[in-house]
Enzyme design. Structure first.
Site, mmCIF file in Angstrom:
data_model
loop_
_atom_site.group_PDB
_atom_site.id
_atom_site.type_symbol
_atom_site.label_atom_id
_atom_site.label_comp_id
_atom_site.label_asym_id
_atom_site.label_seq_id
_atom_site.Cartn_x
_atom_site.Cartn_y
_atom_site.Cartn_z
ATOM 1 N N ASP A 39 0.861 -1.186 0.000
ATOM 2 C CA ASP A 39 0.000 0.000 0.000
ATOM 3 C C ASP A 39 0.894 1.231 0.000
ATOM 4 O O ASP A 39 1.924 1.254 0.679
ATOM 5 C CB ASP A 39 -0.891 -0.023 1.266
ATOM 6 C CG ASP A 39 -2.075 0.926 1.182
ATOM 7 O OD1 ASP A 39 -1.837 2.142 1.008
ATOM 8 O OD2 ASP A 39 -3.217 0.472 1.305
ATOM 9 N N THR A 79 -2.196 6.453 0.487
ATOM 10 C CA THR A 79 -2.838 7.699 0.035
ATOM 11 C C THR A 79 -3.619 8.273 1.214
ATOM 12 O O THR A 79 -3.575 7.717 2.327
ATOM 13 C CB THR A 79 -3.833 7.421 -1.110
ATOM 14 O OG1 THR A 79 -4.932 6.645 -0.585
ATOM 15 C CG2 THR A 79 -3.166 6.672 -2.267
ATOM 16 N N THR A 133 -16.646 -3.962 -8.153
ATOM 17 C CA THR A 133 -17.828 -3.318 -7.592
ATOM 18 C C THR A 133 -19.040 -3.535 -8.484
ATOM 19 O O THR A 133 -18.901 -3.621 -9.717
ATOM 20 C CB THR A 133 -17.574 -1.802 -7.427
ATOM 21 O OG1 THR A 133 -18.817 -1.136 -7.185
ATOM 22 C CG2 THR A 133 -16.950 -1.175 -8.672
ATOM 23 N N ASP A 134 -20.218 -3.565 -7.870
ATOM 24 C CA ASP A 134 -21.459 -3.665 -8.662
ATOM 25 C C ASP A 134 -21.704 -2.396 -9.480
ATOM 26 O O ASP A 134 -22.531 -2.402 -10.392
ATOM 27 C CB ASP A 134 -22.659 -3.951 -7.742
ATOM 28 C CG ASP A 134 -22.933 -2.850 -6.721
ATOM 29 O OD1 ASP A 134 -22.106 -1.929 -6.571
ATOM 30 O OD2 ASP A 134 -23.989 -2.921 -6.050
ATOM 31 N N GLU A 135 -20.987 -1.309 -9.165
ATOM 32 C CA GLU A 135 -21.241 -0.043 -9.869
ATOM 33 C C GLU A 135 -20.877 -0.127 -11.346
ATOM 34 O O GLU A 135 -21.319 0.703 -12.143
ATOM 35 C CB GLU A 135 -20.507 1.115 -9.174
ATOM 36 C CG GLU A 135 -20.930 1.223 -7.723
ATOM 37 C CD GLU A 135 -20.504 2.501 -7.024
ATOM 38 O OE1 GLU A 135 -20.279 3.520 -7.686
ATOM 39 O OE2 GLU A 135 -20.411 2.459 -5.778
ATOM 40 N N TYR A 175 -15.343 6.825 -11.597
ATOM 41 C CA TYR A 175 -14.917 5.716 -10.725
ATOM 42 C C TYR A 175 -15.343 4.374 -11.321
ATOM 43 O O TYR A 175 -14.515 3.472 -11.523
ATOM 44 C CB TYR A 175 -15.523 5.885 -9.318
ATOM 45 C CG TYR A 175 -15.484 4.616 -8.486
ATOM 46 C CD1 TYR A 175 -14.282 4.067 -8.063
ATOM 47 C CD2 TYR A 175 -16.678 3.952 -8.133
ATOM 48 C CE1 TYR A 175 -14.248 2.895 -7.314
ATOM 49 C CE2 TYR A 175 -16.652 2.786 -7.386
ATOM 50 C CZ TYR A 175 -15.440 2.256 -6.976
ATOM 51 O OH TYR A 175 -15.407 1.093 -6.246
ATOM 52 N N SER A 176 -16.635 4.242 -11.632
ATOM 53 C CA SER A 176 -17.097 2.927 -12.105
ATOM 54 C C SER A 176 -16.539 2.619 -13.487
ATOM 55 O O SER A 176 -16.289 1.449 -13.804
ATOM 56 C CB SER A 176 -18.619 2.823 -12.064
ATOM 57 O OG SER A 176 -19.241 3.879 -12.743
ATOM 58 N N LYS A 198 -13.150 1.195 -12.860
ATOM 59 C CA LYS A 198 -13.227 -0.170 -12.317
ATOM 60 C C LYS A 198 -13.681 -1.162 -13.397
ATOM 61 O O LYS A 198 -13.221 -2.306 -13.435
ATOM 62 C CB LYS A 198 -14.196 -0.213 -11.124
ATOM 63 C CG LYS A 198 -13.715 0.523 -9.881
ATOM 64 C CD LYS A 198 -12.526 -0.137 -9.205
ATOM 65 C CE LYS A 198 -12.881 -1.447 -8.534
ATOM 66 N NZ LYS A 198 -11.728 -1.992 -7.757
#
Ligand code: NAD
Ligand code: TYD
Length: 349
Positions: free
Chosen positions: A46, A49, A138-140, A163-164, A167
């Protein structure tokens, strides 16, 4: 991605490389793996951020099975070395820019981390010996639903926010590495998570924190958007199940079967904290705000036997108690840069 189930022996990880393990779900996942195994090692890559916080892992930092490596996921060669030196046999890829509102004001970082960074980690997986690769999705990516219907694994990808979109691009890359190079890949697509250690830019901890300070609770639009809520530990158990028992090349939806309108969630938080509803403030809607997400999780249920174990009511109560019992953690994360973020995102909204 294939659509038929094939029998496969259980995969038994010995050393799991987790990316983004200092974030919300990643830190819960590391804790989950260490608590549910004796001899599995976990390496957390990581770059810390604003969303990465080693305080999320303070209780396991000294565990001999755990190692933290501060690296950006785009540092491909260095992470290949980490894999070789430690005998890593699988990667669970959480690291991402994860907040829709930030993707609207600054999409560039989402492409770098979520698309470029995922490509880098896929290259790591190949170079380090075709490691099993689980993409935490993600489901998005499916876009939005109307009043009825559910997202299945066959629903076409139709992302609406930067964002989606980033992804969905990452999911396509993962799938392509499976098809083209034969990399053993898995993709999970989960609904909205809530629980301990979530950064208070997301709705649930933001509302808890504001209510705690008697500050207005900013509900976007009419508050009638619907999300399917899943307690974070249930998401961790689902990922762990898919990593060990999932079929290479397959997508698994994960959901809580717990649809709620945003306003219902906000009211539940206020009730639990014994605060008045006049703290609710309706503010300007999010541009392109997806109306409803709801998951058909029958594949992971029927094929792998996973189901959520914590109801929304119990999970929300546990979550609120956790934030109330950890004021130092919360005060640290809402100091400094968070105040600037909050003012920019919400002032005059
Ligand atoms: P988070 O924002 O809390 O944590 C992200 C972590 O990734 C942080 O620790 C951050 O430091 C790290 N990171 C970011 N960029 C990095 C980089 N370039 N190199 C190395 N590390 C980097 O996110 P989260 O809510 O825990 O989500 C984790 C994953 O789960 C994401 O991939 C997200 O898309 C997915 N997901 C989240 C939800 C949700 O409800 N939060 C639901 C479904 C899927
Ligand atoms: P969020 O937690 O940002 O998750 P996501 O956008 O990925 O679903 O938001 C959950 C829902 O809550 C979403 O419909 C937007 C809404 N929301 C608010 O009404 N007010 C807020 O301050 C935030 C952050 C979100």
């Amino acid at each position: 991605m294939q659509d038929t189930l094939m029998n496969k022996d259980e995969f038994s990880p010995k050393c799991v490389l987790v990316t983004g393990g200092a974030g919300f779900i990643g830190s819960n996942f590391i804790r989950y793996v260490l608590a549910n195994s004796d001899d599995i090692r976990v390496i957390n890559v990581d770059c810390l951020t604003y969303a990465g916080n080693l305080e999320n892992l303070a209780d396991i930092a000294e565990d001999k099975r755990y190692l933290f490596v501060k690296r950006d996921i785009c540092e491909t060669d260095e992470i290949i070395e980490v894999c070789r030196e430690n005998g890593v046999d699988c990667i669970v890829h959480f690291a991402a820019e994860s907040h829709v509102d930030r993707s609207i004001t600054g999409p560039g970082e989402f492409i770098r981390t979520n698309v470029q960074g995922t490509l880098s980690m896929l290259q790591v997986a190949r170079a380090a010996g075709d490691l099993r690769f689980l993409q935490v999705g993600t489901d998005e990516v499916y876009g939005t639903l109307g009043e009825t219907g559910l997202f299945t694994e066959q629903t076409p990808l139709d992302p609406h926010s930067p964002y989606s979109a980033s992804k969905a691009s990452a999911d396509h890359l993962v799938s392509a590495f499976g098809t083209t190079y034969g990399l053993p890949v898995l993709i999970t697509r989960c609904s909205n998570n809530y629980g301990p250690y979530q950064f208070p830019e997301k709705m649930v901890p933001l509302m808890i924190n504001n209510a705690r300070h008697d500050k207005p609770l900013p509900v976007y639009g009419k508050g009638d958007n619907v999300r399917d809520w899943l307690y974070v530990e249930d998401h961790c158990s689902a990922i762990w199940t898919v990593l060990r028992n999932g079929e290479d090349g397959r997508v698994y939806n994960i959901g809580g079967n717990s649809e709620k309108q945003n306003i219902e969630v906000v009211r539940a938080i206020l009730r639990h904290l014994d605060k008045k509803e006049d703290l609710i403030t309706y503010v300007k809607d999010r541009p392109g705000h997806d109306f409803r997400y709801a998951i058909d999780a029958s594949r992971i249920h029927t094929e792998l036997g996973w189901e959520p174990s914590i109801s929304f009511e119990d999970g929300l109560a546990k979550t609120i108690e956790w934030y109330l019992n950890n004021p130092t953690w919360l005060d640290h994360v809402v100091s400094g840069a968070y105040q600037k973020y909050y003012n920019e995102m919400y002032a005059g909204r």
